[in-house]
Design a protein around this motif. Structure first.
Motif, PDB file in Angstrom:
ATOM      1  N   UNK A 245       0.818  -1.209   0.000  1.00 23.80           N
ATOM      2  CA  UNK A 245       0.000   0.000   0.000  1.00 23.80           C
ATOM      3  C   UNK A 245       0.852   1.259   0.000  1.00 23.80           C
ATOM      4  N   UNK A 246       1.945   1.244   0.748  1.00 22.22           N
ATOM      5  CA  UNK A 246       2.803   2.436   0.774  1.00 22.22           C
ATOM      6  C   UNK A 246       3.496   2.627  -0.574  1.00 22.22           C
ATOM      7  N   UNK A 247       3.865   1.523  -1.234  1.00 25.14           N
ATOM      8  CA  UNK A 247       4.486   1.619  -2.560  1.00 25.14           C
ATOM      9  C   UNK A 247       3.494   2.166  -3.584  1.00 25.14           C
ATOM     10  N   UNK A 248       2.236   1.739  -3.476  1.00 28.74           N
ATOM     11  CA  UNK A 248       1.196   2.257  -4.373  1.00 28.74           C
ATOM     12  C   UNK A 248       1.010   3.754  -4.164  1.00 28.74           C
ATOM     13  N   UNK A 249       1.001   4.180  -2.901  1.00 34.82           N
ATOM     14  CA  UNK A 249       0.895   5.602  -2.592  1.00 34.82           C
ATOM     15  C   UNK A 249       2.082   6.374  -3.167  1.00 34.82           C
ATOM     16  N   UNK A 250       3.279   5.809  -3.019  1.00 34.16           N
ATOM     17  CA  UNK A 250       4.482   6.474  -3.519  1.00 34.16           C
ATOM     18  C   UNK A 250       4.417   6.657  -5.033  1.00 34.16           C
ATOM     19  N   UNK A 251       3.906   5.643  -5.734  1.00 35.04           N
ATOM     20  CA  UNK A 251       3.771   5.754  -7.190  1.00 35.04           C
ATOM     21  C   UNK A 251       2.753   6.817  -7.566  1.00 35.04           C
ATOM     22  N   UNK A 252       1.605   6.813  -6.878  1.00 37.53           N
ATOM     23  CA  UNK A 252       0.544   7.774  -7.197  1.00 37.53           C
ATOM     24  C   UNK A 252       0.980   9.208  -6.946  1.00 37.53           C
ATOM     25  N   UNK A 253       1.749   9.418  -5.892  1.00 34.04           N
ATOM     26  CA  UNK A 253       2.147  10.769  -5.485  1.00 34.04           C
ATOM     27  C   UNK A 253       3.550  11.152  -5.935  1.00 34.04           C
ATOM     28  N   UNK A 254       4.195  10.252  -6.673  1.00 36.67           N
ATOM     29  CA  UNK A 254       5.573  10.477  -7.139  1.00 36.67           C
ATOM     30  C   UNK A 254       6.511  10.771  -5.969  1.00 36.67           C
ATOM     31  N   UNK A 255       6.380   9.979  -4.928  1.00 34.04           N
ATOM     32  CA  UNK A 255       7.225  10.108  -3.740  1.00 34.04           C
ATOM     33  C   UNK A 255       8.431   9.187  -3.877  1.00 34.04           C
ATOM     34  N   UNK A 256       9.613   9.725  -3.658  1.00 40.61           N
ATOM     35  CA  UNK A 256      10.826   8.910  -3.626  1.00 40.61           C
ATOM     36  C   UNK A 256      11.070   8.476  -2.184  1.00 40.61           C
ATOM     37  N   UNK A 257      10.958   7.188  -1.870  1.00 42.58           N
ATOM     38  CA  UNK A 257      11.123   6.737  -0.485  1.00 42.58           C
ATOM     39  C   UNK A 257      12.498   7.095   0.082  1.00 42.58           C
ATOM     40  N   UNK A 258      12.505   7.432   1.359  1.00 43.99           N
ATOM     41  CA  UNK A 258      13.777   7.687   2.036  1.00 43.99           C
ATOM     42  C   UNK A 258      14.554   6.395   2.210  1.00 43.99           C
ATOM     43  N   UNK A 259      15.858   6.526   2.344  1.00 41.77           N
ATOM     44  CA  UNK A 259      16.714   5.397   2.709  1.00 41.77           C
ATOM     45  C   UNK A 259      16.812   5.387   4.220  1.00 41.77           C
ATOM     46  N   UNK A 260      15.987   4.538   4.877  1.00 36.89           N
ATOM     47  CA  UNK A 260      15.954   4.531   6.336  1.00 36.89           C
ATOM     48  C   UNK A 260      17.274   4.046   6.931  1.00 36.89           C
ATOM     49  N   UNK A 261      18.018   3.260   6.167  1.00 39.22           N
ATOM     50  CA  UNK A 261      19.320   2.807   6.646  1.00 39.22           C
ATOM     51  C   UNK A 261      20.304   3.946   6.794  1.00 39.22           C
ATOM     52  N   UNK A 262      20.072   5.017   6.062  1.00 41.03           N
ATOM     53  CA  UNK A 262      20.981   6.175   6.124  1.00 41.03           C
ATOM     54  C   UNK A 262      20.542   7.198   7.142  1.00 41.03           C
ATOM     55  N   UNK A 263      19.322   7.038   7.702  1.00 43.26           N
ATOM     56  CA  UNK A 263      18.825   7.991   8.683  1.00 43.26           C
ATOM     57  C   UNK A 263      19.500   7.787  10.021  1.00 43.26           C
TER      58      UNK A 263
END
Length: 444
Positions: A425-443
């Motif tokens: 669901x979050x990936x679908x949202x990211x595609x719809x909104x053109x969101x580039x997911x953060x790299x949580x490993x780098x946070x």
């Protein structure tokens, strides 16, 4: 212009320029807690004790602890009537702070507003805290950096319910062939558990029956006639406000045993069962903040707030109710998030991004729960960039006709099974909104 006068003018101009560019927290030593409330309308009976719990805790922090590391709290209410439209209006009114006191986190206090504000709050870089409601997929903080469905999402709630039923039936393998009906408020809130229940039904082999109740739920004869015809083994009651006592009374009228109904966390307080009268005796409900006034935090608040006539409670009988306790827990999470943020940014009022950092580094373990007086009332909670929910457990309580009795310890959701559904669901949202997911490993 005379040289001395010129230097004075330039100095004053520079000083004024610097003051105008300082962040909001420099103008005050206070932290603003916006309160999006609903004291009128169909859901007021549920909301009023929540605000009392929140306000009593904020007042306790100010008057007993001197604020959060010396930073005093200020708050103001805005009536939402539990609607998206008014919820947005209140957010717009509050998002820039109050008299210079900044907003670090925002609690929309209602599923309609939580959905409506998701994009706005992200654009404004203000974190939403939605304890027990809102977007479950926001658990994935890589896609939803400013959305925190903390402690118990609707997916975890559905899984905890199924795990409790499995305990009662003798094991997960005994669910095969069982009929489990969900009677739900026909809204985004009520429909949120359909996905996880479908997944769990496929995994364990039970029949998944979904029965909607139109808002506000004052008439439910058709729904409970359907329940009587289908004869489910268990009913998951996901109603809200006036629809809950109506459901309980109508179930009794149609002969469905109330001890086989498990309410969700928004159908789990005194205000939900008292109007149902004797029909509610034996009713079960999930809760991440059990009823009762015997926890340490209640002793402190009674001494310093209630007994001094400073409580926001209009009805003293609601002290320690599930919804009052939910207000305490909601306020405590916000306070602890700001406290965590202050460890990095300094003991001062925090802005939105600083509040987000505090939330993503929140770690309320058993020792901390004991210190703040919430041991037993609240489960341990640890959040991160990747996990904006944390806990994922609920207790089950039963109404004995006069009060709630806990009948289980924490019932843990199967979060590992649910996670792929959340990520899809979050990936679908990211595609719809053109969101580039953060790299949580780098946070960090």
């Amino acid at each position: 212009m005379h040289a001395t006068l010129k230097r004075t003018f330039v100095g004053a101009f520079l000083a004024l320029s610097i003051c105008n560019t300082l962040p909001a927290q420099a103008a005050t030593d206070e932290q603003f807690f916006p309160l999006a409330t609903y004291r009128v309308g169909a859901y007021a009976s549920s909301g009023i004790p929540v605000w009392a719990g929140m306000i009593d805790y904020l007042r306790y922090i100010n008057e007993v602890e001197g604020g959060i590391n010396g930073v005093k709290l200020v708050w103001q209410e805005c009536e939402t009537e539990w609607t998206a439209e008014k919820g947005i209006e209140c957010y717009e009114r509050f998002k820039n702070g109050l008299n210079g006191a900044p907003v670090a986190v925002y609690q929309p206090n209602g599923a309609p507003a939580a959905y409506a504000l998701a994009d706005k709050a992200a654009a404004d870089r203000i974190s939403l805290i939605t304890l027990g409601y809102g977007r479950t997929e926001a658990t994935d903080g890589s896609v939803f950096p400013y959305n925190f469905p903390v402690m118990l999402t609707f997916y975890s709630e559905a899984s905890a319910f199924i795990n409790y039923v499995a305990e009662r039936e003798g094991g997960l393998d005994k669910l095969k062939g069982k009929k489990i009906a969900t009677v739900y408020h026909d809204s985004a809130y009520g429909r949120e558990t359909q996905g996880p229940l479908k997944l769990l039904a496929e995994k364990y082999g039970f029949e998944n029956i979904q029965i909607p109740v139109a808002d506000p739920g004052n008439e439910q004869s058709a729904q409970w006639r359907q329940v009587r015809q289908l004869k489910p083994d268990w009913v998951f009651l996901r109603t809200w406000g006036v629809s809950t006592p109506v459901a309980i009374k109508t179930a009794a009228r149609f002969g469905f045993p109330v001890e086989r109904i498990v309410g969700d966390i928004w159908a789990s307080s005194d205000e939900d069962v008292l109007p149902a009268g004797s029909a509610g005796k034996g009713y079960l409900a999930l809760t991440p903040y059990p009823g009762g006034a015997g926890f340490e935090i209640h002793k402190r608040i009674k001494e310093h707030i209630l007994d001094k006539g400073k409580s926001d409670l209009k009805d003293p009988k609601s002290f320690g109710s599930v919804y009052y306790n939910s207000g305490l827990v909601n306020a405590a999470i916000a306070v602890e998030a700001i406290r965590a943020g202050q460890e990095k940014f300094g003991k001062r009022p925090l802005e939105g991004d600083e509040g987000r950092w505090g939330l993503e580094h929140l770690n309320i373990d058993a020792a901390r729960l004991e210190t703040i007086g919430f041991l037993g009332l609240m489960q341990p909670l640890k959040l991160s960039c990747n996990d904006h929910e944390g806990g994922g457990a609920a207790k089950v309580q039963q109404w004995d006709g006069g009060q709630w009795k806990l009948i289980t310890d924490w019932v843990q959701a199967d979060r590992q099974t649910l996670r792929p559904l959340i990520e899809a669901k979050s990936a679908e949202y990211a595609r719809e909104k053109s969101v580039t997911p953060r790299d949580c490993g780098a946070e960090s």
